[in-house]
Design an enzyme around this catalytic site. Structure first.
Site, PDB file in Angstrom:
ATOM      1  N   TRP A 100       0.608  -1.423   0.164  1.00 13.10           N
ATOM      2  CA  TRP A 100      -0.133  -0.078   0.005  1.00 13.10           C
ATOM      3  C   TRP A 100       0.773   1.277   0.060  1.00 13.10           C
ATOM      4  O   TRP A 100       0.729   2.237  -0.700  1.00 13.10           O
ATOM      5  CB  TRP A 100      -0.881  -0.080   1.322  1.00 13.10           C
ATOM      6  CG  TRP A 100      -2.003  -0.875   1.264  1.00 13.10           C
ATOM      7  CD1 TRP A 100      -2.447  -2.328   2.093  1.00 13.10           C
ATOM      8  CD2 TRP A 100      -2.969  -1.417   0.002  1.00 13.10           C
ATOM      9  NE1 TRP A 100      -3.211  -2.758   1.761  1.00 13.10           N
ATOM     10  CE2 TRP A 100      -3.551  -2.493   0.537  1.00 13.10           C
ATOM     11  CE3 TRP A 100      -3.295  -0.866  -0.960  1.00 13.10           C
ATOM     12  CZ2 TRP A 100      -4.729  -2.940  -0.303  1.00 13.10           C
ATOM     13  CZ3 TRP A 100      -4.248  -1.170  -2.079  1.00 13.10           C
ATOM     14  CH2 TRP A 100      -4.872  -2.271  -1.654  1.00 13.10           C
ATOM     15  N   ASP A 167      -1.485   7.071   6.175  1.00 15.27           N
ATOM     16  CA  ASP A 167      -2.558   6.360   5.693  1.00 15.27           C
ATOM     17  C   ASP A 167      -2.601   5.255   7.043  1.00 15.27           C
ATOM     18  O   ASP A 167      -1.711   4.520   7.274  1.00 15.27           O
ATOM     19  CB  ASP A 167      -2.159   5.464   4.654  1.00 15.27           C
ATOM     20  CG  ASP A 167      -3.165   4.223   4.307  1.00 15.27           C
ATOM     21  OD1 ASP A 167      -3.949   4.212   4.900  1.00 15.27           O
ATOM     22  OD2 ASP A 167      -2.948   3.762   3.165  1.00 15.27           O
ATOM     23  N   LYS A 191     -11.877  -1.359   7.306  1.00 18.92           N
ATOM     24  CA  LYS A 191     -10.961  -2.180   8.196  1.00 18.92           C
ATOM     25  C   LYS A 191     -11.346  -1.902   9.781  1.00 18.92           C
ATOM     26  O   LYS A 191     -11.151  -2.919  10.609  1.00 18.92           O
ATOM     27  CB  LYS A 191      -9.634  -2.032   8.140  1.00 18.92           C
ATOM     28  CG  LYS A 191      -9.107  -2.777   6.625  1.00 18.92           C
ATOM     29  CD  LYS A 191      -8.120  -2.140   5.928  1.00 18.92           C
ATOM     30  CE  LYS A 191      -8.150  -2.935   4.414  1.00 18.92           C
ATOM     31  NZ  LYS A 191      -7.414  -1.917   3.753  1.00 18.92           N
TER      32      LYS A 191
HETATM   33  C1  LIG Z   1      -6.726  -1.929   2.398  1.00 21.89           C
HETATM   34  C2  LIG Z   1      -5.971  -0.833   2.548  1.00 21.89           C
HETATM   35  C3  LIG Z   1      -5.683   0.433   1.361  1.00 21.89           C
HETATM   36  C4  LIG Z   1      -6.530   0.341   0.032  1.00 21.89           C
HETATM   37  O1  LIG Z   1      -7.807   0.638   0.596  1.00 21.89           O
HETATM   38  P1  LIG Z   1      -8.988   0.630  -0.548  1.00 21.89           P
HETATM   39  O2  LIG Z   1     -10.051   1.628   0.131  1.00 21.89           O
HETATM   40  O3  LIG Z   1      -9.379  -0.487  -1.044  1.00 21.89           O
HETATM   41  O4  LIG Z   1      -8.491   1.616  -1.587  1.00 21.89           O
HETATM   42  C5  LIG Z   1      -4.725   1.352   1.398  1.00 21.89           C
HETATM   43  N1  LIG Z   1      -4.006   1.249   2.609  1.00 21.89           N
HETATM   44  C6  LIG Z   1      -3.972   0.359   3.545  1.00 21.89           C
HETATM   45  C7  LIG Z   1      -2.911   0.515   4.701  1.00 21.89           C
HETATM   46  C8  LIG Z   1      -4.894  -0.483   3.536  1.00 21.89           C
HETATM   47  O5  LIG Z   1      -4.968  -1.483   4.444  1.00 21.89           O
END
Ligand SMILES: *Cc1c(COP(=O)(O)O)cnc(C)c1O
Length: 357
Positions: A100, A167, A191
């Site tokens: 990511w 993020d 999540k």
């Molecule tokens: C799942 C995830 C993403 C991607 O998220 P989307 O909403 O599917 O674009 C980005 N960064 C992290 C750390 C993630 O766990």
């Protein structure tokens, strides 16, 4: 049906009360006789839900007035682009700690100069780089606090000489965060904060407006702040469920209480991985994630992987298959996952060891 123990990495387990209230709202939104997915997003009842949701984010994370919260479509992956659009002028730095993080970096490279300040790919991202220096000429420094795929985590708010962007898709709402240290915290909801279909951004308002490029309207954080996340039709269903998830989190004692429980769950599971002769953890101990626990069969037991997967399934345990780039197993133990769920997995590992080792 037996109660399943769900360890999916995302979308993932959400609190049952949020699911139940969502079902009710799909039938009848707040006693209006109209389904949540048929109401106008301009009705008062909906604006109240948006306001409540925003207020809960601020309350739970103790977000200072310098920052605003917005809700967006497009997921965390779209926010990789938002970040570069809104903050990249001359040069950006990224901590490359996984798939990511790397995708976020690549997205910025499409718009300008962006570099990896440090990278842990040499050991398949099983650790967080240390001892690197953050250049002071960066527009911003980007980190991924929890690396969902590899099970590593930065669980402190680092000191940073330039605007810090994080993020926090997979560890937001799991620990106290000093929001004042960040120019931007963002992520997908699916999540810990809600279902897929909505992303969040916690933005320090005075960090915006410093780039000279044209920013397309929908990618301009200022537009979403100005319009209180209602510039266009917001994703009402995911926001509703996110609000219910935050209400649940508050009802169980907020971040302080969930942090204690999250750390306890992780401790129990890692202790078993370290004790059990048939398994071993893949992330460096110092950098282990509290949310995504990655492990594989220990040396000599590699051929037992499929058998353990089947055994776990027979014990009503689902979602523990590791990401293809790491292999083995990954138990995602987000906020809605209980101590009982974790104990069920630990018991299962112990039984498997008794049978095989
Ligand atoms: C799942 C995830 C993403 C991607 O998220 P989307 O909403 O599917 O674009 C980005 N960064 C992290 C750390 C993630 O766990």
């Amino acid at each position: 049906m037996a109660k399943l123990h769900i360890f999916n990495a995302g979308p993932c387990l959400l609190p049952q009360v949020a699911i139940d209230n969502a079902i009710e709202a799909l039938r009848d939104f707040k006693g209006t006789g109209v389904s949540l997915i048929s109401i106008s997003h301009r009705t008062k009842g909906w604006e109240e839900t948006m306001d409540e949701c925003r207020a809960l984010w601020k309350e739970l994370l103790n977000i200072p007035d310098t920052h605003e919260v917005v809700f967006l479509g497009g997921g965390a992956s779209m926010e990789f682009l938002y970040v570069a659009m809104n903050y990249l002028e001359k040069k950006a730095g990224y901590l490359d700690t996984g798939v990511w993080a790397h995708k976020a970096l690549k997205e910025a490279q499409g718009l300008g100069e962006a570099v990896a300040v440090a990278c842990s790919k040499d050991r398949n991202y099983c650790y967080i780089p240390k001892g690197y220096e953050i250049p002071t000429d960066l527009d911003y420094f980007h980190i991924t606090t929890n690396n969902t795929i590899y099970g590593t985590e930065i669980r402190t708010d680092i000191d940073c000489p330039v605007p810090l962007i994080a993020d926090m898709s997979s560890d937001i709402l799991t620990r106290k965060v000093d929001v004042s240290k960040y120019a931007l915290i963002y992520g997908g909801a699916q999540k810990n904060a809600g279902p897929a279909g909505v992303a969040f951004a916690i933005i320090r308002k005075d960090s915006l407006g410093k780039v000279s490029r044209y920013i397309p309207t929908m990618l301009d954080y200022r537009v979403h702040i100005d319009k209180q996340s209602m510039f266009n039709t917001p994703p009402v269903f995911p926001i509703f469920v996110m609000n219910e998830t935050l209400k649940w989190l508050k009802s169980v004692g907020g971040i302080e209480a969930i942090q204690v429980q999250d750390e306890k769950k992780a401790e129990i599971l890692y202790a078993e991985i370290d004790r059990n002769t048939m398994f071993r953890g893949t992330a460096d101990k110092a950098d282990r994630s509290i949310m995504n626990v990655c492990f594989v069969m220990a040396e000599g037991y590699e051929d037992k992987q499929d058998e353990f997967m089947e055994f776990a399934k027979s014990r009503d345990i689902v979602g523990i298959k590791g990401h293809r780039s790491v292999g083995g197993f990954r138990a995602s133990i987000y906020n809605a996952c209980t101590l009982e769920d974790v104990q069920a997995l630990v018991d299962c590992m112990q039984e498997f060891e008794k049978k095989n080792a």
